[in-house]
Scaffold this motif. Structure first.
Motif, PDB file in Angstrom:
ATOM      1  N   ARG A 166      -4.946   1.323  10.681  1.00  0.00           N
ATOM      2  CA  ARG A 166      -4.536   0.675   9.445  1.00  0.00           C
ATOM      3  C   ARG A 166      -5.233   1.348   8.267  1.00  0.00           C
ATOM      4  NH1 ARG A 166      -6.516  -5.359   8.907  1.00  0.00           N
ATOM      5  NH2 ARG A 166      -5.912  -4.908   6.751  1.00  0.00           N
TER       6      ARG A 166
ATOM      7  N   ASP B 185      -7.018   0.601   4.656  1.00  0.00           N
ATOM      8  CA  ASP B 185      -7.559  -0.432   3.777  1.00  0.00           C
ATOM      9  C   ASP B 185      -8.717   0.152   2.980  1.00  0.00           C
ATOM     10  OD1 ASP B 185      -9.588  -0.217   5.608  1.00  0.00           O
ATOM     11  OD2 ASP B 185      -9.338  -2.213   6.477  1.00  0.00           O
ATOM     12  N   GLY B 186      -9.368  -0.692   2.193  1.00  0.00           N
ATOM     13  CA  GLY B 186     -10.467  -0.206   1.376  1.00  0.00           C
ATOM     14  C   GLY B 186     -10.004   0.886   0.424  1.00  0.00           C
TER      15      GLY B 186
ATOM     16  N   GLN C 187      -6.658   2.958   0.904  1.00  0.00           N
ATOM     17  CA  GLN C 187      -5.312   2.465   0.581  1.00  0.00           C
ATOM     18  C   GLN C 187      -4.775   3.100  -0.697  1.00  0.00           C
ATOM     19  OE1 GLN C 187      -5.108  -1.748  -0.773  1.00  0.00           O
ATOM     20  NE2 GLN C 187      -7.348  -1.666  -0.765  1.00  0.00           N
TER      21      GLN C 187
END
Length: 304
Positions: free
Chosen positions: A135, A137-138, A141
């Protein structure tokens, strides 16, 4: 502030520097510590503090394979203070933290180090696996969807603004890389010692992220570097000529990689001169971090 609580650099050490070194990163760190202790004339029993950036990073062991607690255990350091973390304003954050510990009286002699093992880690992925994620994120992204996975891309956008706004040429940017390579010929430990760089070599190199070519970018290496920071009232224990740390500064405009108008160096340079009586005209040597050549340009401008 009294001299007792002033902070001084009293020793410098560096391990072998290379690509795909076989020596364990902890042992490279120990090598650098021993060299720094030898220059300072100190023993390990006199060390009471340790600081590093960013500490051990299990997800990216090539980027930072040795934590402060590991070094403390390996050398039997009787630490009254130690630090290791990545959420600081720069890679010199370990040095800044050490100076703070000295000025607050928490330690007398602090080992500050940075160890990297990225070339060896890439050559031995079974021992040093690359991070795998399912994934985004953080911070990623905002970068991964645009394939902006490298700091070369992040720095290139600022360099491109300089090209568009001020007309910076590749020949001008090349001066940073050419000067660095010239200086590398003076350092037997330098990875590029014995490998001069010409303007023709630079201009014919492949582009990485416009306007940055191959020689505008740093490369993966394996090495450890150590500074010893000492308190003013402990200088009688040191044999080398100490270097006083006169001022420090750090700045973060925004953590988002693509939003700031200017790099944080400009605010930092302004703040640095406000914290010392020294002026740009007093400076006769400059040592700039330039993992990408354009960073040296920003620092020269920011520091006046």
């Amino acid at each position: 502030m009294s001299k007792a609580l002033e902070a001084y650099i009293t020793g410098i050490g560096q391990s072998d520097v290379g690509k795909k070194l076989e020596r364990h990163p902890l042992l490279l760190t120990v090598d650098a510590v021993k060299e720094a202790l030898g220059e300072a004339g100190l023993s390990i029993d006199q060390i009471d503090g340790v600081a590093t950036y960013p500490g051990r990073v299990p997800q990216m062991l090539g980027f930072s394979p040795v934590g402060s607690d590991e070094l403390i255990d390996a050398l039997g350091i009787k630490a009254t203070w130690y630090s290791g973390g990545g959420e600081v304003s720069s890679q010199l954050g370990a040095l800044v933290a050490a100076v703070g510990a000295i000025k607050s009286g928490q330690a007398k002699h602090i080992i500050c180090y940075r160890t990297v093992y990225e070339a060896a880690a890439m050559a031995r992925p079974d021992e040093y696996p690359m991070p795998r994620r399912d994934r985004v994120d953080g911070m990623s992204q905002w970068t991964a969807p645009f394939n902006a996975l490298s700091a070369a891309v992040w720095v290139a956008q600022y360099a491109n603004r300089h090209v568009k706004k001020y007309g910076m040429t590749r020949e001008q940017l090349a001066q940073v890389a050419l000067n660095d390579r010239k200086n590398a010929q003076l350092n037997p430990k330098a990875l590029m010692h014995g490998k001069p760089l010409s303007m023709e070599d630079y201009l014919s190199a492949r582009m990485i992220a416009d306007p940055l070519c191959l020689f505008d970018c740093d490369q993966y290496t394996d090495a450890s570097t150590v500074l010893i920071v000492s308190a003013g009232d402990a200088l009688d224990e040191v044999k080398c000529t100490p270097i006083r740390i006169a001022a420090m500064a750090g700045s973060v405009d925004r953590h988002s990689w693509d939003q700031p108008e200017w790099m944080a160096s400009y605010d930092t340079g302004r703040d640095l001169w406000q914290r010392t009586d020294y002026k740009p005209s007093d400076v006769d040597t400059v040592q700039l971090y330039d993992g990408f050549s354009f960073l040296a340009v920003t620092w020269l401008e920011a520091l006046g």
